[in-house]
Scaffold this motif. Structure first.
Motif, short mmCIF file in Angstrom:
data_model
loop_
_atom_site.label_atom_id
_atom_site.label_comp_id
_atom_site.label_asym_id
_atom_site.label_seq_id
_atom_site.Cartn_x
_atom_site.Cartn_y
_atom_site.Cartn_z
N PRO A 6 66.93 67.02 35.74
CA PRO A 6 67.28 68.49 36.84
C PRO A 6 69.36 68.39 37.45
O PRO A 6 68.70 67.28 37.89
N VAL A 7 69.88 69.42 37.61
CA VAL A 7 70.52 69.67 38.46
C VAL A 7 69.49 70.16 40.49
O VAL A 7 70.95 69.34 41.06
N ALA A 8 68.97 69.86 40.23
CA ALA A 8 67.77 70.31 41.49
C ALA A 8 66.56 70.21 41.55
O ALA A 8 65.49 70.61 40.46
N GLY A 9 66.06 69.27 42.46
CA GLY A 9 64.79 69.29 42.65
C GLY A 9 64.45 67.84 42.82
O GLY A 9 64.95 67.00 42.36
N ALA A 10 62.63 67.73 42.24
CA ALA A 10 61.99 66.33 42.25
C ALA A 10 61.14 66.42 41.48
O ALA A 10 60.04 67.39 41.69
N VAL A 11 60.36 65.11 41.41
CA VAL A 11 59.50 64.91 39.98
C VAL A 11 58.57 63.78 41.09
O VAL A 11 59.31 62.56 40.99
N GLY A 12 57.20 63.99 40.83
CA GLY A 12 56.64 63.29 41.81
C GLY A 12 55.05 62.24 40.83
O GLY A 12 55.17 63.32 40.20
N LEU A 13 55.39 61.22 40.67
CA LEU A 13 53.87 60.45 39.98
C LEU A 13 52.54 60.10 41.50
O LEU A 13 53.63 58.91 42.06
N ARG A 14 51.78 60.72 41.36
CA ARG A 14 50.77 59.32 42.49
C ARG A 14 51.55 59.48 43.93
O ARG A 14 52.04 58.40 44.72
N GLY A 15 52.56 60.35 44.20
CA GLY A 15 53.24 60.65 45.62
C GLY A 15 54.61 60.33 45.47
O GLY A 15 55.15 60.23 46.64
N ASP A 16 54.90 58.93 44.76
CA ASP A 16 55.78 58.38 44.57
C ASP A 16 56.99 59.16 44.02
O ASP A 16 56.73 59.88 43.46
N ASP A 17 58.52 59.69 44.96
CA ASP A 17 59.50 60.19 44.14
C ASP A 17 60.33 59.12 42.23
O ASP A 17 60.49 58.58 43.02
#
Length: 256
Positions: free
Chosen positions: A56-67
């Motif tokens: 992505p050009v912006a934003g975040a993906v998290g898994l179990r609270g980890d980035d």
């Protein structure tokens, strides 16, 4: 409780073309979240962003609270996120068994091995030694799902499972999906058939022109609200913040 997988403010593009804009969502352990929307809504691109196959050009993906935004697709696969892409993408020169074993490359511990996959996808058991190039479309789709399960994922991303398949084959795959979800597996599903989607989803997010325009449970949203959001008949959605590339919808004969 921290959601299993989150997306926050995802923007994604193909060159100068915006595919996803400002989408935020989450899925909990054991939950099935459906992404619905018309042609070009951004559903497949969003799945690829979650899987790490599209940056992505912006934003975040998290898994179990980890980035995990900076992790590539194979690294996220090792963390427990697995995508079954549209088009299946099997190794045609390998047998069904060999294609399944490819999915075990993540070496994550868990319940899934060849026998367990064949138990929940019974059409595969007599085909294990058959070359993948000799399979029907439905059989190929079952192998693609089984290969993903072999990675022992925590989150399974399914893109257009039923596309181009006969209704009887789709029914069999969806019966298997119910068994697959046992043990707390989270699923994010992109599906054209609204009737079928509403029958299996715990929650749904409707996307329009790259944005998430409606969110809720199948019981809390009316058919009219969903179809209006689906086809862009409403200017301001309810239940979602802001948030193109997929197949068009089908109604499964539900009278939508």
């Amino acid at each position: 409780m921290t959601p299993l997988l989150t997306a926050e403010g995802i923007d994604a593009r193909y060159g100068d073309v915006r595919a996803v804009s400002g989408v935020s969502l989450h899925v909990d352990q054991g939950e099935l979240l459906a992404l619905v929307g018309a042609n070009g809504a951004g559903k497949s691109t969003l799945l690829r962003v979650l899987a790490g196959a599209h940056r992505p050009v912006a934003g975040a993906v998290g898994l179990r609270g980890d980035d995990v935004t900076g992790l590539r697709d194979f690294e996220r696969n090792r963390r427990g996120i697995c995508l079954v892409p549209e088009g299946r993408r099997l190794f045609a020169s390998l047998t069904v068994r060999e294609n399944l074993l490819v999915g075990a490359g993540s070496r994550r511990p868990g319940r899934w091995d060849v026998d367990a996959v064949a138990d929940v996808l019974p059409m595969l058991r007599p085909l294990l030694e058959r070359n993948a190039s000799q399979l029907s479309g439905g059989q190929q789709q079952a192998v693609a799902i089984g290969r993903a399960l072999m990675s022992n994922p925590d989150v399974l991303l399914l893109d257009e499972v039923s596309l181009g398949l006969a209704p009887i084959v789709i029914d069999e795959l969806y019966e298997s999906l119910a068994a697959v979800r046992g043990g707390g597996l989270a699923v994010i599903l992109v599906e054209q058939d609204l009737q079928r989607t509403l029958a299996v989803a715990d929650r749904l997010v409707c996307m329009l022109e790259g944005e998430a325009v409606l969110e809720g449970t199948p019981h809390s949203l009316t058919h009219e609200a969903i179809t209006d959001a689906y086809f862009g008949h409403v200017a301001t959605p309810a239940g979602s913040g802001p948030g193109g590339d997929d197949g068009g919808p089908t109604t499964g004969g539900a009278g939508w």
